[in-house]
Motif scaffolding. Structure first.
Motif, mmCIF file in Angstrom:
data_model
loop_
_atom_site.group_PDB
_atom_site.id
_atom_site.type_symbol
_atom_site.label_atom_id
_atom_site.label_comp_id
_atom_site.label_asym_id
_atom_site.label_seq_id
_atom_site.Cartn_x
_atom_site.Cartn_y
_atom_site.Cartn_z
ATOM 1 N N HIS A 1 68.549 77.860 56.264
ATOM 2 C CA HIS A 1 69.797 78.133 55.556
ATOM 3 C C HIS A 1 69.791 79.573 55.056
ATOM 4 N N HIS B 1 70.146 81.085 52.032
ATOM 5 C CA HIS B 1 69.734 81.576 50.705
ATOM 6 C C HIS B 1 68.716 82.725 50.817
ATOM 7 N N ASP C 1 65.931 83.622 49.414
ATOM 8 C CA ASP C 1 64.476 83.423 49.550
ATOM 9 C C ASP C 1 64.096 82.958 50.957
ATOM 10 N N HIS C 2 65.090 82.702 51.810
ATOM 11 C CA HIS C 2 64.841 82.245 53.185
ATOM 12 C C HIS C 2 65.304 83.240 54.242
ATOM 13 N N HIS D 1 72.313 70.720 50.500
ATOM 14 C CA HIS D 1 71.703 71.751 49.669
ATOM 15 C C HIS D 1 72.736 72.721 49.095
ATOM 16 N N ASP E 1 65.006 73.018 52.033
ATOM 17 C CA ASP E 1 65.605 72.724 50.734
ATOM 18 C C ASP E 1 66.675 71.645 50.927
HETATM 19 ZN ZN LIG Z 1 67.871 77.215 49.180
#
Ligand SMILES: [Zn+2]
Length: 285
Positions: free
Chosen positions: A76, A78, A80-81, A152, A175
């Protein structure tokens, strides 16, 4: 723990480039971020290249070669990814000069108001696939990744089950809120990597907790599992004690550490000691 002399990567393996997740453990770099690298069935690439991913790939010992990545895969969008996804695409396509590589990313990471994969990068990749629940994506050399729909916080998010004939099935749960169908969909996996962000269930949040991950693993009983994306456990003083004594009756469960390597054939797990000289850097769990 057994110290390993002159460790080399197994034929089929995962390496955790970073194991923190969630905004506070990311912005403080309590532990590294950067997702994971895997080689399986003769192909290799990176999943969820968050902040620092390329630096950790380049610093890895034994070496990993970012320009030999066959794919970049996002569960996904976000931060941090995904923050290093564009530079990893630059590596995979050899600076945009070679037509090579595959990008697997949800539609909202590629289009809409706020795509995290630049159009500049998208133009450089010869093959882009957006996952659909239950429809396997061919990664090359007979390796497939079956997307599993996650829930998520309003973004499109997918876990994956990786398969190749003759090798162990294995999967990642990214997540997500714990969904009832996970216990059926991931049934064939001998190894699972699960994102577990809190010690105990928080029903208002679309994140799995350690408590829920262990409950799911009791139903799935793979041989081994690693919990990663350990947000709250890393930023609170009392969090660390949730990271030991995790085994269930049938599954060896380990909390991820930066640099950890999982052999996807034997399911042996190796911890890395980054301060040690390269020759004695790994010990067997
Ligand atoms: Zn996430």
């Amino acid at each position: 723990m057994t110290k390993i002399e002159n460790f080399s990567y197994p034929e089929n393996f995962i390496k955790y480039l970073g194991t923190s997740g969630g905004r506070f453990s990311m912005i403080r770099q309590v532990r590294s971020t950067g997702g994971l690298w895997f080689r399986y069935g003769g192909i290799q690439g990176v999943i969820d290249p968050g902040p620092g991913s390329l630096a950790h790939i380049c610093a890895a010992r034994p070496e990993l070669a970012a320009d030999e990545a066959d794919f970049v895969l996002l569960t996904h969008k976000h931060l941090d990814h995904s923050t290093d996804a564009n530079v990893l695409i630059e590596c995979m396509t050899h600076g945009g000069f070679d037509e090579r590589g595959l990008l697997v990313a949800p539609r909202d990471a590629l289009a809409g108001d706020d795509p995290v994969i630049l159009k500049y990068s998208q133009k450089r990749v010869p093959r882009i696939v957006s996952p659909a629940d239950g429809q396997p994506v061919g990664l090359g050399r007979g390796v497939t990744a079956e997307p599993v729909a996650h829930v998520h916080h309003g973004v499109e998010c997918f876990g994956y089950i990786f398969r190749r004939e003759g090798l162990n099935d294995w999967g990642i749960i990214s997540d997500s809120r714990l969904m009832p169908y996970f216990a059926e969909r991931y049934q064939s996996c001998r190894f699972l990597s699960l994102n577990a962000t809190f010690p105990n269930a928080k029903s208002r949040l679309d994140h799995m907790s350690i408590e829920e991950a262990r409950q799911l693993l009791t139903e799935l009983h793979p041989q081994a599992a690693v919990l990663t994306h350990l947000g709250a456990m890393l930023t609170s003083p009392e969090g660390e004690h949730f990271l030991t004594g995790l085994d269930t009756k049938e599954t060896h469960i380990v909390a991820a550490e930066d640099g950890m390597v999982v052999d996807l054939d034997s399911l042996a797990i190796y911890r890395e000691r980054r301060g040690e000289p390269a020759a004695v850097r790994y010990e067997k769990e």
